[in-house]
Design an enzyme around this catalytic site. Structure first.
Site, short mmCIF file in Angstrom:
data_model
loop_
_atom_site.label_atom_id
_atom_site.label_comp_id
_atom_site.label_asym_id
_atom_site.label_seq_id
_atom_site.Cartn_x
_atom_site.Cartn_y
_atom_site.Cartn_z
CG ASP A 15 -1.97 -1.02 0.98
OD1 ASP A 15 -2.48 -1.33 0.06
OD2 ASP A 15 -2.51 -1.58 2.39
NE ARG A 95 -0.94 2.33 13.02
CZ ARG A 95 -0.09 1.58 12.18
NH1 ARG A 95 0.94 2.20 11.99
NH2 ARG A 95 -0.48 0.88 11.42
CG ASP A 124 -4.19 1.67 12.40
OD1 ASP A 124 -3.90 1.80 13.76
OD2 ASP A 124 -3.67 0.41 11.95
CB SER A 175 -3.30 -6.89 6.95
OG SER A 175 -2.97 -5.75 7.86
N1 ARG Z 1 -6.97 -3.90 15.40
C1 ARG Z 1 -5.71 -3.22 15.86
C2 ARG Z 1 -5.96 -1.66 16.07
O1 ARG Z 1 -6.79 -1.10 15.51
C3 ARG Z 1 -4.65 -3.40 14.64
C4 ARG Z 1 -4.70 -2.78 13.61
C5 ARG Z 1 -3.65 -2.76 12.41
N2 ARG Z 1 -3.48 -4.29 12.18
C6 ARG Z 1 -2.90 -4.83 11.08
N3 ARG Z 1 -2.95 -5.87 11.01
N4 ARG Z 1 -2.51 -3.88 10.04
O2 ARG Z 1 -5.17 -1.19 16.95
#
Ligand code: ARG
Length: 402
Positions: A15, A95, A124, A175
């Site tokens: 991505d 993040r 995210d 992912s």
């Molecule tokens: N569900 C988790 C969160 O919202 C992880 C999100 C990202 N996960 C990923 N496999 N890209 O914090």
């Protein structure tokens, strides 16, 4: 006219790699790729090269592991922040840190926008966008994956046409997001909540049947709610967490399988590996049971949920986070001491705890010799404590015979 600049949070995945030419072409801008080392297990110089190969005007890698531990992971540990009782928030905590670095670079480089690779369905995007709003509201936030409407296959086509290497993995491609506080795994066959996560989903933890037969004992020392030593040896925070991830992971500790409530209203099946976080939260909590009053623990438990929600929901850079943190920091004044844990067959169990500030007093608790508790005083206490019950029985309820 000087070239416009966009600072992209770059992971090296498909991505964000596709996002480089996409941003360049659509906004006629230079793309500065920024990758943070937050303890993910990836060759970051290769990631940097890939950014340049994908068309970035500049690619930077910043080691933010220590900053991550000090300013994000420890406060969350001290707060007991665990989302929905199971997720120690690894992804969510990193993040705002990434956003802060993006903003720094954007201001230093004179960029007008920051960009990230998040889709429109996840948490995210909210964390990135809201953090940027809090830190530098004048910056634009561009989320290509929210805008381009490409399928996974179209993305691959787009990448190939521009000479971006596309991993031709034969099997499943989950992912995955990683940092030192944990590993988040989504997608593919995990999307069916009835199906058990296959071993292929896991990378940091062993399945229970492949763990050592004998338990492993660890002694973790805390100062003001922060771990500072392992088995009597002082350790720097990042090294301590990485070490714990390995040792506890080998014992199969820290696997989480959860159907989670996302901020955007979707329930999603999430799998996590968080060996160090699991051990440290258990140990930290055990030390608090020894050093905090009952009421401090009760209130802290309530606020821990609020704290976890706030982190999950992208509200790190807010006054509320600062206020909660001030309370939490104050509670940690006496949370110093050691905890012994036993790791065995996927479980982390607290085996012992001690502290120079323990409110646990043997002389009060013991049933053996040396008991200093005034047993007679209990009579008077119960007389007063039971008074409203006596009154209500007399006036309203009558004595209960069965
Ligand atoms: N569900 C988790 C969160 O919202 C992880 C999100 C990202 N996960 C990923 N496999 N890209 O914090």
């Amino acid at each position: 006219m000087p070239t416009k600049k966009i600072v992209l949070a770059y992971s090296g995945g498909l991505d964000t790699s596709v996002a480089i030419p996409w941003l360049r072409e659509r906004y006629t801008a230079d793309v500065i790729a920024l990758t943070l080392d937050v303890g993910q297990e990836r060759d970051l110089s290769a990631v940097r090269q890939k950014a340049l190969k994908s068309g970035a005007a500049k690619a930077m890698v910043v080691d933010a592991k220590q900053e991550f531990a000090q300013e994000f992971v420890w406060p969350a540990l001290q707060a007991g922040a665990i989302y929905e009782g199971v997720y120690p928030l690894a992804t969510a905590l990193a993040r705002p840190l990434i956003a802060r670095h993006q903003v720094r670079v954007a201001l230093a480089e004179g960029a007008y926008a920051v960009a990230h690779g998040c889709t429109g369905k996840g948490n995210d995007q909210v964390r990135f966008d809201v953090s940027t709003i809090a830190l530098a509201p004048q910056l634009e936030v561009i989320a290509p994956a929210r805008l381009w409407g490409m399928s996974r296959d179209e993305e691959k086509e787009y990448a190939r046409a521009r000479g971006i290497p596309v991993p031709e993995s034969a099997g499943r491609t989950y992912s995955v997001d990683e940092n030192l506080w944990g590993r988040s795994i989504e997608g593919e066959d995990l999307e069916d909540p009835w199906g058990e996560p296959p071993e292929a989903a896991f990378a940091w933890t062993r399945p229970v049947d492949k763990t050592p037969e004998k338990p492993i004992y660890l002694e973790i020392e805390f100062r003001n709610g922060v771990p500072i030593a392992l088995n009597g040896e002082e350790m720097e925070g990042v090294a301590l967490v990485l070490h714990l991830n390995r040792v506890a992971g080998e014992c199969g500790v820290g696997r989480v399988d959860h159907v989670e409530n996302r901020l955007v209203g979707i329930k999603s099946r999430e799998v996590y590996e968080a060996p160090a976080a699991t051990v440290l939260h258990a140990a930290h909590r055990a030390l608090e049971t020894l050093t905090l009053s009952k009421e401090q623990v009760r209130l802290k438990d309530l606020l821990a949920q609020q704290y976890a929600d706030l982190v999950y929901n992208g509200l790190w850079f807010t006054a509320l986070r600062e206020d909660l943190n001030a309370f939490v920091q104050s509670t940690q004044r006496f949370v110093s001491g050691a905890v012994r844990v036993r790791l065995h067959r996927g479980a982390c169990v607290v085996a012992g705890r001690k502290s120079p500030h323990a409110l646990y007093q043997m002389a009060l608790a013991t049933y053996g010799a040396g008991d200093q508790f005034d047993h007679r005083a209990a009579e008077g206490f119960i007389k007063v404590y039971g008074l409203p019950v006596r009154t209500q029985t007399q006036v309203q309820l009558g004595p209960k015979t069965k």
